[in-house]
Design an enzyme around this catalytic site. Structure first.
Site, PDB file in Angstrom:
ATOM      1  N   LEU A  55       0.859  -1.196   0.000  1.00 30.58           N
ATOM      2  CA  LEU A  55       0.000   0.000   0.000  1.00 30.58           C
ATOM      3  C   LEU A  55       0.885   1.233   0.000  1.00 30.58           C
ATOM      4  CD1 LEU A  55      -2.387  -1.141   2.874  1.00 30.58           C
ATOM      5  CD2 LEU A  55      -3.080  -0.896   0.484  1.00 30.58           C
ATOM      6  N   HIS A  56       0.613   2.168  -0.883  1.00 34.73           N
ATOM      7  CA  HIS A  56       1.431   3.386  -0.854  1.00 34.73           C
ATOM      8  C   HIS A  56       0.704   4.652  -1.316  1.00 34.73           C
ATOM      9  CE1 HIS A  56       1.753   2.429  -5.138  1.00 34.73           C
ATOM     10  NE2 HIS A  56       2.009   3.710  -5.307  1.00 34.73           N
ATOM     11  N   ARG A  57      -0.541   4.528  -1.814  1.00 34.91           N
ATOM     12  CA  ARG A  57      -1.214   5.718  -2.340  1.00 34.91           C
ATOM     13  C   ARG A  57      -1.483   6.712  -1.213  1.00 34.91           C
ATOM     14  NH1 ARG A  57      -1.117   5.772  -7.911  1.00 34.91           N
ATOM     15  NH2 ARG A  57      -1.171   3.595  -8.493  1.00 34.91           N
TER      16      ARG A  57
END
Ligand code: UD1
Length: 361
Positions: A210-212
């Site tokens: 996850l990185h958004r």
């Protein structure tokens, strides 16, 4: 042709690995790394394991606000273009490095080749969507990964020099899968045992990244997601992007997460192996959910919309809000219809060759 290629962020290294191999057979390529991603495990590891030619220039721009990061890249890219005087500038995908390259080359009247053109989420406040639109409209050549993306461009009036060549990431994935399959399985079994002690069989885990900003910049959303992971029926291997690390650090101080195994970002070949064996993938990465789809591994995609709409066919991938309960529900209750989707939307692994040939004409 003399081509300056811009890379800067992790997914672009993976795409460059596939395309540079073909491009260099016909053209003279100079690689410029903006330095958007700079950690060893976000950058150097890909150049080493994928044998990508070392960039002639590295601007070392690093992190910053969107405007500062993009502006610094633009200044550096302009210097390089003025010095190298290329016949074309090649850009990949939708990152700030893509945007910076597009604006500079557009102003200097250097023809732009945009790889992965035409993808649209139709969510205009996503930075990637803004970057895609600008890049597509400034490019001389737009190379799309699917027929649908070509149609999106046509709907925006972009019809000249648009080529549906298939996906360069698919080319790279096929190449990587060959390497992974020829590697001793025990090596990966040992790695899995190191990441998830006593995992049992080699395919009994979920994989997550996850990185958004819309998911990970708010600690409440991260907490909800990882609290959800605790309820899953197999361990979660969670490769944590640098943007997400501070929130994870804070949350793991407050509570012990027994079902989640947090690891640093993985190299590409490891990622391909661990994706191919996962029960399901839970991610907000555009590249990863498409790769999972190509390997027929179902995903729960924590995004409002995907630019890779074909991956939603037959529920192979399903979208979810950044909410632990919704994610768990989708992991457990999504029925996949394997007959209702085709991985052929993204070409046959020859996109790079086609692009190189078209630029040669
Ligand atoms: C960028 C892209 C995104 C792509 C993603 C892949 C844009 C707008 N976004 O998002 O489309 O999916 O890369 O990873 O270009 N950081 C480090 N070390 C690194 C890289 C980043 O510590 O090597 C940290 C920094 O704190 C930085 C943050 O991660 O502020 C975000 O990095 P940035 O490149 O701005 O955006 P990404 O979230 O990686």
């Amino acid at each position: 042709m003399k081509i300056v290629t811009i890379v800067g962020a992790r997914p672009q290294f993976i795409k460059a690995a596939a395309l540079s191999r073909e491009l260099r057979k016909l053209h003279d390529e100079v690689i410029l790394h903006t330095g958007q991603h700079y950690d060893n495990n976000m950058s150097d590891v890909f150049f080493l394991e994928l044998e990508i030619p070392i960039p002639k220039y590295n601007l070392g721009v690093g992190s910053g606000t969107h405007a500062r990061q993009t502006a610094e890249m633009m200044i550096g890219i302009e210097d390089v273009i003025l010095k190298e005087k290329p016949d074309a500038l090649l850009i990949y995908g939708d990152t700030n490095s893509t945007l910076a390259g597009a604006i500079v080359a557009g102003k200097l009247d250097i023809p732009i080749a945009h790889i992965e053109a035409g993808a649209r989420t139709f969510v205009k406040d996503m930075p990637e969507e803004q970057n895609r639109i600008v890049a597509d409209h400034l490019a001389k050549w737009n190379f799309t990964a699917s027929e649908e993306h070509k149609e999106y461009l046509a709907a925006e009036g972009v019809t000249e020099n648009v080529y549906n060549v298939g996906d360069v990431m698919c080319d790279g994935l096929l190449h990587a899968l060959k390497k992974v399959k020829s590697t001793d399985k025990n090596i990966y079994a040992k790695k899995l045992d190191y990441y998830i002690p006593n995992c049992g069989t080699i395919d009994d885990y979920y994989l997550s990244t996850l990185h958004r900003p819309e998911n990970v910049d708010d600690i409440k959303k991260v907490k909800s997601i990882i609290d959800g992971f605790e309820k899953l029926d197999a361990p979660v291997l969670f490769a944590v992007h640098p943007r997400t690390i501070p929130k994870i650090r804070e949350l793991t101080k407050q509570k012990e997460y027994c079902n989640i195994h947090f690891v640093k970002p993985l190299g590409y070949l490891d990622m391909v192996f661990f994706t191919s064996n996962a029960r399901k993938v839970i991610t907000d990465s555009g590249g990863l959910h498409k790769e999972a789809f190509l390997m027929r591994v179902p995903s729960v995609v924590v995004l409002r919309s995907t630019g890779w709409r074909e991956t939603l066919d037959g529920n192979c991938n399903v979208l979810a809000r950044p909410d632990g309960d919704e994610i768990v529900d989708k992991v457990f209750n999504t029925k996949i219809n394997y007959l209702k989707y085709s991985i052929m939307h993204y070409g046959d692994g020859t996109a790079s060759k086609k692009i190189s040939n078209i630029l040669w004409q």
